[in-house]
Design a protein around this motif. Structure first.
Motif, mmCIF file in Angstrom:
data_model
loop_
_atom_site.group_PDB
_atom_site.id
_atom_site.type_symbol
_atom_site.label_atom_id
_atom_site.label_comp_id
_atom_site.label_asym_id
_atom_site.label_seq_id
_atom_site.Cartn_x
_atom_site.Cartn_y
_atom_site.Cartn_z
ATOM 1 N N GLN A 1 66.574 33.762 23.054
ATOM 2 C CA GLN A 1 65.729 33.126 22.053
ATOM 3 C C GLN A 1 64.544 32.455 22.748
ATOM 4 O O GLN A 1 64.555 32.266 23.977
ATOM 5 C CB GLN A 1 66.535 32.089 21.249
ATOM 6 C CG GLN A 1 67.589 32.697 20.338
ATOM 7 C CD GLN A 1 68.327 31.649 19.521
ATOM 8 O OE1 GLN A 1 69.223 30.981 20.020
ATOM 9 N NE2 GLN A 1 67.949 31.504 18.259
ATOM 10 N N ARG A 2 63.531 32.100 21.951
ATOM 11 C CA ARG A 2 62.361 31.419 22.506
ATOM 12 C C ARG A 2 62.010 30.212 21.652
ATOM 13 O O ARG A 2 62.268 30.182 20.447
ATOM 14 C CB ARG A 2 61.149 32.350 22.535
ATOM 15 C CG ARG A 2 61.282 33.527 23.473
ATOM 16 C CD ARG A 2 59.925 34.141 23.804
ATOM 17 N NE ARG A 2 59.175 34.581 22.637
ATOM 18 C CZ ARG A 2 57.940 35.095 22.692
ATOM 19 N NH1 ARG A 2 57.334 35.224 23.858
ATOM 20 N NH2 ARG A 2 57.324 35.499 21.595
ATOM 21 N N MET A 3 61.408 29.212 22.291
ATOM 22 C CA MET A 3 60.796 28.101 21.577
ATOM 23 C C MET A 3 59.320 28.431 21.420
ATOM 24 O O MET A 3 58.676 28.896 22.367
ATOM 25 C CB MET A 3 60.962 26.791 22.341
ATOM 26 C CG MET A 3 62.409 26.343 22.493
ATOM 27 S SD MET A 3 63.193 25.880 20.937
ATOM 28 C CE MET A 3 62.421 24.286 20.639
ATOM 29 N N GLU B 1 61.327 29.934 17.745
ATOM 30 C CA GLU B 1 60.387 30.934 17.247
ATOM 31 C C GLU B 1 60.863 31.526 15.919
ATOM 32 O O GLU B 1 60.077 31.691 14.987
ATOM 33 C CB GLU B 1 60.212 32.038 18.287
ATOM 34 C CG GLU B 1 59.267 33.149 17.841
ATOM 35 C CD GLU B 1 59.189 34.295 18.837
ATOM 36 O OE1 GLU B 1 58.369 35.213 18.603
ATOM 37 O OE2 GLU B 1 59.932 34.277 19.837
ATOM 38 N N ASP B 2 62.160 31.838 15.833
ATOM 39 C CA ASP B 2 62.683 32.440 14.604
ATOM 40 C C ASP B 2 62.550 31.498 13.414
ATOM 41 O O ASP B 2 62.401 31.946 12.275
ATOM 42 C CB ASP B 2 64.153 32.832 14.789
ATOM 43 C CG ASP B 2 64.325 33.972 15.783
ATOM 44 O OD1 ASP B 2 63.335 34.692 16.015
ATOM 45 O OD2 ASP B 2 65.433 34.139 16.323
ATOM 46 N N TRP B 3 62.650 30.197 13.665
ATOM 47 C CA TRP B 3 62.532 29.225 12.582
ATOM 48 C C TRP B 3 61.097 29.180 12.055
ATOM 49 O O TRP B 3 60.851 28.992 10.862
ATOM 50 C CB TRP B 3 62.964 27.845 13.082
ATOM 51 C CG TRP B 3 63.514 26.951 12.008
ATOM 52 C CD1 TRP B 3 63.153 26.928 10.690
ATOM 53 C CD2 TRP B 3 64.535 25.968 12.158
ATOM 54 N NE1 TRP B 3 63.875 25.979 10.013
ATOM 55 C CE2 TRP B 3 64.737 25.383 10.891
ATOM 56 C CE3 TRP B 3 65.280 25.506 13.239
ATOM 57 C CZ2 TRP B 3 65.666 24.353 10.681
ATOM 58 C CZ3 TRP B 3 66.196 24.491 13.024
ATOM 59 C CH2 TRP B 3 66.391 23.934 11.771
ATOM 60 N N GLY C 1 58.892 30.374 27.280
ATOM 61 C CA GLY C 1 60.008 30.896 28.058
ATOM 62 C C GLY C 1 61.202 31.200 27.167
ATOM 63 O O GLY C 1 61.382 30.586 26.125
ATOM 64 N N SER C 2 62.016 32.159 27.571
ATOM 65 C CA SER C 2 63.214 32.495 26.800
ATOM 66 C C SER C 2 64.431 31.792 27.393
ATOM 67 O O SER C 2 64.422 31.358 28.548
ATOM 68 C CB SER C 2 63.440 34.005 26.770
ATOM 69 O OG SER C 2 63.725 34.488 28.063
ATOM 70 N N PHE C 3 65.485 31.683 26.606
ATOM 71 C CA PHE C 3 66.712 31.039 27.059
ATOM 72 C C PHE C 3 67.903 31.728 26.401
ATOM 73 O O PHE C 3 67.770 32.466 25.423
ATOM 74 C CB PHE C 3 66.702 29.541 26.737
ATOM 75 C CG PHE C 3 66.435 29.235 25.289
ATOM 76 C CD1 PHE C 3 67.478 29.117 24.377
ATOM 77 C CD2 PHE C 3 65.135 29.067 24.828
ATOM 78 C CE1 PHE C 3 67.234 28.842 23.050
ATOM 79 C CE2 PHE C 3 64.875 28.792 23.496
ATOM 80 C CZ PHE C 3 65.930 28.682 22.601
ATOM 81 N N SER C 4 69.068 31.478 26.972
ATOM 82 C CA SER C 4 70.285 32.116 26.487
ATOM 83 C C SER C 4 70.618 31.675 25.072
ATOM 84 O O SER C 4 70.437 30.512 24.704
ATOM 85 C CB SER C 4 71.445 31.772 27.426
ATOM 86 O OG SER C 4 72.650 32.328 26.961
ATOM 87 N N GLY C 5 71.113 32.621 24.271
ATOM 88 C CA GLY C 5 71.492 32.324 22.898
ATOM 89 C C GLY C 5 72.776 31.517 22.819
ATOM 90 O O GLY C 5 73.405 31.195 23.825
#
Length: 320
Positions: A180-182, A264-266, A285-289
């Motif tokens: 996921q990403r912020m 990002e999805d929100w 940056g991406s991070f683990s779900g």
């Protein structure tokens, strides 16, 4: 005639034992929840019923187990000792009784989950409806909160959290998106008036809409590019409690009140519609779900076992 009386005596003894077991379970629920009201909510029982069970148990044992005030309860030394010995014993009893559930055509019972708002909004909607259709006899009870939670003490069967917030000594399996990403964004009118940030440090000169954890700490904004990590502590005109206050922050951002930093999805509906414009996208940056985590018991309650198997099968389909 004597055999009939003996059967009646055994029947009465069995009923007495079951009643005592129920009172012990009520004590454990109250002790774990820290009060009658919360225990009532979690167990689906009346607070007065739990209070009656406590009085019966204390009378039977001849010792006080709880210190009660109008606002809270606290364990006495005897109560604390009983809870330490009782918790694993009742867990084994639950596991033994739940074995019978395996002989049903469909598992039944209540599955209590503790999840953060981001999971309730972004992960569970893709899972829960299909799970409910597959297991109509299981009732899902989902508590949404952001704080670190001892799922057992909170009366829950399992929790969903991100990797850095997982409890120790728990089994954890992936659930939902694996990366996921912020995202950082603002309304076109805001950017036209204040300019577009080109570096994360530029956000220190902008009105930022921030989130606060239940602990009181503020959520930092972290960015990453070419192996470089930058953490920003911006300021701004609005702070919301993470979870319930997020929608207010989104509305404020759309209204042009400042810059928002969120999953990002929100923010995807607002980004797709143009109500919000992405900022510093190359720094996202991406991070683990998230992970579903639960105690490593030998025998899982049937509702939890069904949910674990459902999640594993779904994740396997996604990864194919």
């Amino acid at each position: 005639m004597h055999e009939t009386k003996g059967d009646e005596a055994r029947g009465i003894a069995n009923l007495s034992a079951l009643a005592a077991l129920g009172d012990l379970a009520a004590f454990l629920a109250v002790a774990r929840a820290g009060g009658f009201r919360e225990a009532s909510r979690q167990a689906g029982l009346s607070a007065s019923g739990l209070s009656d069970a406590m009085r019966r148990l204390e009378t039977r044992l001849g010792v006080r187990l709880l210190h009660r005030t109008t606002r809270s309860i606290a364990l006495t030394e005897a109560g604390a000792r009983l809870m330490d010995r009782l918790s694993p014993a009742l867990d084994e009893v639950e596991a033994a009784l739940d074995v019978v559930n395996g002989f049903r055509d469909h598992p039944a019972g209540t599955l209590r989950l503790n999840v953060p708002a981001s999971v309730a909004r972004l992960v569970l909607p893709a899972i829960v409806p299909e799970f409910m259709k597959a297991y109509p006899d299981i009732m899902l009870d989902v508590a949404v909160e952001e704080s670190f939670v001892d799922v057992l003490a909170a009366g829950c069967d399992a929790g969903i959290r991100y990797e850095e917030r997982l409890e120790q000594d728990m089994i954890a399996i992936p659930i939902g998106p694996r990366r996921q990403r912020m995202a950082t964004a603002a309304a076109p009118a805001y950017l036209a008036a204040r300019g577009v940030p080109l570096q994360p440090s530029d956000l220190l000169q902008h009105a930022c809409l921030r989130g606060r954890f239940p602990s009181g700490s503020m959520s930092a904004w972290q960015y990453e590019r070419d192996g470089k990590i930058v953490t920003i502590e911006p300021t701004g005109p609005l702070v919301v409690r993470l979870g319930g206050g997020v929608e207010l922050a989104i509305e404020a951002a759309v209204a042009g009140c400042g810059v928002i930093h969120l999953f990002e999805d929100w923010l995807r509906p607002q980004l797709d519609s143009g109500a919000l414009v992405p900022i510093l996208e190359e720094w996202w940056g991406s991070f683990s779900g998230p992970f579903l985590y639960y105690p490593g018991r030998r025998y899982l309650p049937a509702p939890l076992r069904a949910f674990v198997e459902f999640v594993k099968a779904r994740q396997s389909d996604i990864e194919r």
